[in-house]
Write a protein that holds these residues in place. Structure first.
Motif, short mmCIF file in Angstrom:
data_model
loop_
_atom_site.label_atom_id
_atom_site.label_comp_id
_atom_site.label_asym_id
_atom_site.label_seq_id
_atom_site.Cartn_x
_atom_site.Cartn_y
_atom_site.Cartn_z
N GLU A 243 -101.97 -18.94 -13.82
CA GLU A 243 -102.50 -20.07 -14.69
C GLU A 243 -103.58 -20.85 -14.07
OE1 GLU A 243 -100.92 -21.44 -18.71
OE2 GLU A 243 -100.67 -23.08 -17.23
N ALA A 244 -104.64 -20.91 -14.41
CA ALA A 244 -105.65 -21.95 -13.91
C ALA A 244 -105.95 -23.13 -15.00
CB ALA A 244 -106.83 -21.30 -13.39
N THR A 245 -106.08 -24.36 -14.78
CA THR A 245 -106.40 -25.43 -15.79
C THR A 245 -107.35 -26.13 -15.37
OG1 THR A 245 -103.86 -25.24 -16.20
CG2 THR A 245 -105.02 -27.22 -17.14
N ILE A 246 -108.11 -26.44 -16.36
CA ILE A 246 -109.15 -27.66 -16.12
C ILE A 246 -108.94 -28.68 -17.23
CG2 ILE A 246 -110.82 -26.42 -17.85
CD1 ILE A 246 -113.19 -27.35 -15.92
N GLU A 247 -109.27 -29.99 -16.67
CA GLU A 247 -108.84 -31.13 -17.27
C GLU A 247 -109.90 -31.99 -17.67
OE1 GLU A 247 -105.50 -33.27 -15.46
OE2 GLU A 247 -104.04 -31.44 -15.61
N ASP A 248 -109.95 -32.38 -18.87
CA ASP A 248 -110.96 -33.59 -19.21
C ASP A 248 -110.15 -34.91 -19.45
OD1 ASP A 248 -112.67 -35.44 -20.40
OD2 ASP A 248 -113.55 -33.87 -21.81
N ARG A 249 -110.06 -35.62 -18.35
CA ARG A 249 -109.13 -36.76 -18.63
C ARG A 249 -109.70 -37.89 -19.33
NH1 ARG A 249 -107.45 -37.32 -11.97
NH2 ARG A 249 -106.38 -35.39 -11.83
N ASN A 250 -111.06 -37.82 -19.42
CA ASN A 250 -111.69 -38.77 -20.30
C ASN A 250 -111.08 -38.81 -21.85
OD1 ASN A 250 -112.98 -40.39 -18.45
ND2 ASN A 250 -114.83 -38.97 -18.78
N ARG A 251 -110.91 -37.37 -22.29
CA ARG A 251 -110.60 -37.35 -23.62
C ARG A 251 -109.15 -36.80 -23.73
NH1 ARG A 251 -114.60 -33.06 -26.58
NH2 ARG A 251 -114.20 -31.82 -24.56
N GLY A 252 -108.58 -36.73 -22.56
CA GLY A 252 -107.05 -36.41 -22.71
C GLY A 252 -106.82 -34.79 -23.00
N LYS A 253 -108.06 -33.86 -22.66
CA LYS A 253 -107.78 -32.78 -23.26
C LYS A 253 -107.59 -31.60 -22.03
CE LYS A 253 -108.80 -33.41 -27.67
NZ LYS A 253 -107.70 -33.04 -28.52
N SER A 254 -107.21 -30.48 -22.03
CA SER A 254 -107.24 -29.53 -20.97
C SER A 254 -107.02 -28.21 -21.52
CB SER A 254 -105.67 -29.74 -20.25
OG SER A 254 -104.54 -29.54 -20.94
N LEU A 255 -107.62 -27.01 -20.62
CA LEU A 255 -107.70 -25.64 -21.09
C LEU A 255 -107.17 -24.98 -19.89
CD1 LEU A 255 -108.78 -23.42 -22.77
CD2 LEU A 255 -111.00 -23.80 -21.28
N SER A 256 -106.36 -24.13 -20.50
CA SER A 256 -105.49 -23.14 -19.29
C SER A 256 -105.85 -21.74 -19.55
CB SER A 256 -103.86 -23.44 -19.29
OG SER A 256 -103.55 -24.76 -18.86
N VAL A 257 -106.20 -21.04 -18.57
CA VAL A 257 -106.33 -19.76 -18.84
C VAL A 257 -105.89 -18.65 -17.56
CG1 VAL A 257 -108.49 -19.81 -19.91
CG2 VAL A 257 -108.38 -19.67 -17.52
N THR A 258 -105.20 -17.52 -17.99
CA THR A 258 -104.74 -16.59 -17.11
C THR A 258 -105.40 -15.45 -16.87
OG1 THR A 258 -102.48 -17.41 -17.34
CG2 THR A 258 -102.84 -15.50 -16.31
#
Length: 213
Positions: A175-190
């Motif tokens: 699993e790889a994850t990218i985070e948007d810390r300013n909005r408190g959001k993240s997206l994970s894909v495999t």
């Protein structure tokens, strides 16, 4: 093995993969397809930058409307369509110094496609060429009268041993994850795991046969 892979990747330097020069006029609305730069059967390329020397005949420059990479014979304008207009350069002229001895020239438009030589699919979005590299351009409504030049920079891997020394024996699968810390959001894909080989190069992220995660 991880230390060895990282060390080899860090030693690799960007190289000039292709150099395309258009001379003379290009009428309004016309497209131009450059002769493709062919890769050898034991070579693959990772495109890191495209550098555009605009047909800049005074202000506001000439109308190089679209610059589209053509990878392995596939035009990818639905994903990548670059502007060659000098007025669209959103950064002031500067020297784009890479880590190698060959700097990208100042006073040019430079587009970057991602981080080469890493497994993370969110970072390694470089274009992957297995057979050939070319460019298609289109002139805008005002046409072009001056010469222009487009250079493609990246990494050239020769042989599967060299490819595996950078990426290891297999990529993805975790699993790889990218985070948007300013909005408190993240997206994970495999993404499905891919064995590292010249045959499978075009199924890497940025390749013409990549699969959806």
């Amino acid at each position: 093995m991880a230390e060895e892979i990282g060390a080899v990747g860090n030693l690799l330097q960007p190289t000039l993969l292709a150099d395309f020069l258009h001379t003379g006029a290009q009428a309004a609305g016309d497209t131009y397809d450059f002769t493709a730069k062919k890769l050898e059967s034991d070579e693959v390329a990772e495109i890191e930058y495209i550098e555009i020397f605009s047909p800049n005949a005074g202000w506001p420059g000439e109308d190089l409307l679209h610059v589209v990479p053509v990878i392995d014979g596939h035009r990818i304008e639905e994903y990548v369509s670059l502007s060659g207009r000098y007025t669209s350069n959103m950064a002031p002229p500067r020297l784009h110094q890479m880590s190698g001895p060959s700097p990208l020239q100042s006073n040019r438009i430079v587009f970057s496609f991602g981080t080469p030589g890493v497994e993370d699919p969110f970072l390694n979005t470089t274009l992957k060429a297995k057979k050939s590299i070319s460019i298609r351009t289109r002139a805008g409504d005002n046409g072009i009268t001056q010469n222009y030049r487009i250079r493609v920079w990246g990494r050239l891997y020769k042989g599967e041993a060299m490819l595996r020394s950078v990426f290891g024996d297999r990529v993805y699968g975790a699993e790889a994850t990218i985070e948007d810390r300013n909005r408190g959001k993240s997206l994970s894909v495999t993404k499905d795991a891919v064995d590292v080989s010249i045959k499978n190069w075009d199924t890497f992220v940025g390749g013409m046969k990549q699969s959806k995660p």
